[in-house]
Design an enzyme around this catalytic site. Structure first.
Site, PDB file in Angstrom:
ATOM      1  N   ASN A 148      16.900 -17.729  -1.711  1.00 47.54           N
ATOM      2  CA  ASN A 148      17.034 -16.528  -0.898  1.00 47.54           C
ATOM      3  C   ASN A 148      16.418 -15.383  -1.687  1.00 47.54           C
ATOM      4  O   ASN A 148      17.006 -14.888  -2.638  1.00 47.54           O
ATOM      5  CB  ASN A 148      18.529 -16.277  -0.620  1.00 47.54           C
ATOM      6  CG  ASN A 148      18.763 -14.975   0.125  1.00 47.54           C
ATOM      7  OD1 ASN A 148      17.817 -14.315   0.568  1.00 47.54           O
ATOM      8  ND2 ASN A 148      20.028 -14.590   0.262  1.00 47.54           N
ATOM      9  N   TRP A 149      15.243 -14.985  -1.262  1.00 50.88           N
ATOM     10  CA  TRP A 149      14.521 -13.944  -2.018  1.00 50.88           C
ATOM     11  C   TRP A 149      15.101 -12.562  -1.770  1.00 50.88           C
ATOM     12  O   TRP A 149      14.707 -11.598  -2.413  1.00 50.88           O
ATOM     13  CB  TRP A 149      13.026 -13.957  -1.658  1.00 50.88           C
ATOM     14  CG  TRP A 149      12.302 -15.214  -2.048  1.00 50.88           C
ATOM     15  CD1 TRP A 149      12.853 -16.354  -2.595  1.00 50.88           C
ATOM     16  CD2 TRP A 149      10.891 -15.458  -1.946  1.00 50.88           C
ATOM     17  NE1 TRP A 149      11.875 -17.283  -2.823  1.00 50.88           N
ATOM     18  CE2 TRP A 149      10.650 -16.766  -2.436  1.00 50.88           C
ATOM     19  CE3 TRP A 149       9.808 -14.714  -1.479  1.00 50.88           C
ATOM     20  CZ2 TRP A 149       9.374 -17.338  -2.476  1.00 50.88           C
ATOM     21  CZ3 TRP A 149       8.539 -15.277  -1.514  1.00 50.88           C
ATOM     22  CH2 TRP A 149       8.328 -16.570  -2.017  1.00 50.88           C
ATOM     23  N   GLY A 200      24.978 -12.319  -7.939  1.00 47.99           N
ATOM     24  CA  GLY A 200      24.245 -11.311  -8.709  1.00 47.99           C
ATOM     25  C   GLY A 200      25.003 -10.777  -9.905  1.00 47.99           C
ATOM     26  O   GLY A 200      24.643  -9.747 -10.469  1.00 47.99           O
ATOM     27  N   GLY A 231      19.746 -16.897  -5.451  1.00 44.44           N
ATOM     28  CA  GLY A 231      19.158 -15.572  -5.285  1.00 44.44           C
ATOM     29  C   GLY A 231      18.215 -15.278  -6.443  1.00 44.44           C
ATOM     30  O   GLY A 231      17.069 -15.724  -6.468  1.00 44.44           O
TER      31      GLY A 231
HETATM   32  P1  13P Z   1      22.366 -14.793  -6.976  1.00 40.26           P
HETATM   33  O1  13P Z   1      21.853 -16.184  -7.242  1.00 40.26           O
HETATM   34  O2  13P Z   1      21.385 -13.728  -7.376  1.00 40.26           O
HETATM   35  O3  13P Z   1      23.733 -14.593  -7.558  1.00 40.26           O
HETATM   36  O4  13P Z   1      22.508 -14.639  -5.392  1.00 40.26           O
HETATM   37  C1  13P Z   1      23.168 -15.625  -4.682  1.00 40.26           C
HETATM   38  C2  13P Z   1      22.976 -15.377  -3.243  1.00 40.26           C
HETATM   39  O5  13P Z   1      23.487 -14.430  -2.694  1.00 40.26           O
HETATM   40  C3  13P Z   1      22.123 -16.319  -2.495  1.00 40.26           C
HETATM   41  O6  13P Z   1      22.216 -16.115  -1.124  1.00 40.26           O
END
Ligand code: 13P
Length: 256
Positions: free
Chosen positions: A9-10, A173, A234
């Protein structure tokens, strides 16, 4: 064993040249993956170009959202047939960032899933509790309600065409991923719920991804859990090397 699904998911990242470069590099590194499903979910304006790059590879295309109407006067929205026309096969629905910043509810999520299914897109329904909810002991209620209301009124045949991503908001995140035990606990809860509503056969085949600070460093310990059917990635999906490493972890495990 269920086939693992690794999706990137970019979010709101990458200009067109950057997206083209990343997709090209990923195609080089993992374009012929065979043992796991790989999906790239770039922002809307980059879907077509990324799709053109990966179309003769085993990497598939997904969108990050869709609107439930098919067409019409809905300024700024994007409809399911538009997504399929540029080559999308998947669409993320109900991501926690959409719930938090754009007022998505389980009811609007439900309508979006309906539109996705009608046009043959595989919805990836995102669910997950906030830290506050977890600390208040309401994780189970929150996730159960998100699944039940998100899937309200769908038949077992329809539910069988979906994927759920468990993404605890506190892990997104933050660099603080759920431990394999924490993820497995919630995945099992979701699977039990699916079993009680749609039967054991559906529940056993159903794929539940984990998302939230998945990195090449923790991918193996998470993906080696039988209960974890893939990852929704992400930050680590924004660089070819780190996303490819996560995909390869999934591939190796499918041979284990
Ligand atoms: P991160 O991998 O940056 O924590 O994001 C996860 C996410 O929300 C994927 O949809």
């Amino acid at each position: 064993m269920r086939r693992k699904l690794i999706a990137g998911n970019w979010k709101m990242n990458k200009t067109l040249p950057e997206a083209v470069e990343l997709a090209g590099e990923l195609k080089k590194q993992v374009g012929n993956v065979n043992d796991v499903d790989v999906v790239l979910c770039p922002p809307f304006p980059m879907l077509f170009s990324v799709g053109e790059i990966i179309k003769d590879s085993n990497i598939k295309l997904g969108a990050q959202n869709l609107f439930w109407e098919e067409q019409g006067a809905f300024t700024g929205e994007v409809a399911a047939p538009m997504l399929t026309s540029v080559g999308c096969q998947f669409v993320i629905v109900g991501h926690s960032e959409r719930r938090k910043y754009f007022g998505e509810t389980n009811q609007t999520v439900n309508r979006r899933i309906k539109a996705a299914l009608k046009f043959g897109l595989t919805p990836i329904l995102c669910v997950g509790e906030t830290l506050e909810q977890r600390e208040a002991g309401s994780m189970e209620t929150v996730v159960t309600t998100q699944v039940k209301e998100g899937l309200a009124d769908f038949s077992a045949d329809e539910v069988a065409k979906m994927v759920i991503a468990y993404e605890p908001v506190w892990a997104i995140g933050t660099g603080r991923n759920a431990t394999p035990e924490q993820a497995v606990e919630v995945h099992s809860l979701i699977r039990e719920l699916l079993k009680s509503q749609y039967g054991a056969d559906l529940a056993n085949k159903f794929r539940i991804q984990y998302g939230g600070s998945v990195t090449p460093q923790n991918a193996n310990e998470l993906l080696q859990e039988e209960e974890i059917d893939g990852a929704l990635v992400g930050g680590a999906s924004l660089k070819a090397d780190s996303f490819a490493a996560i995909i390869k972890a999934g591939e190796l495990l499918s041979h284990a």
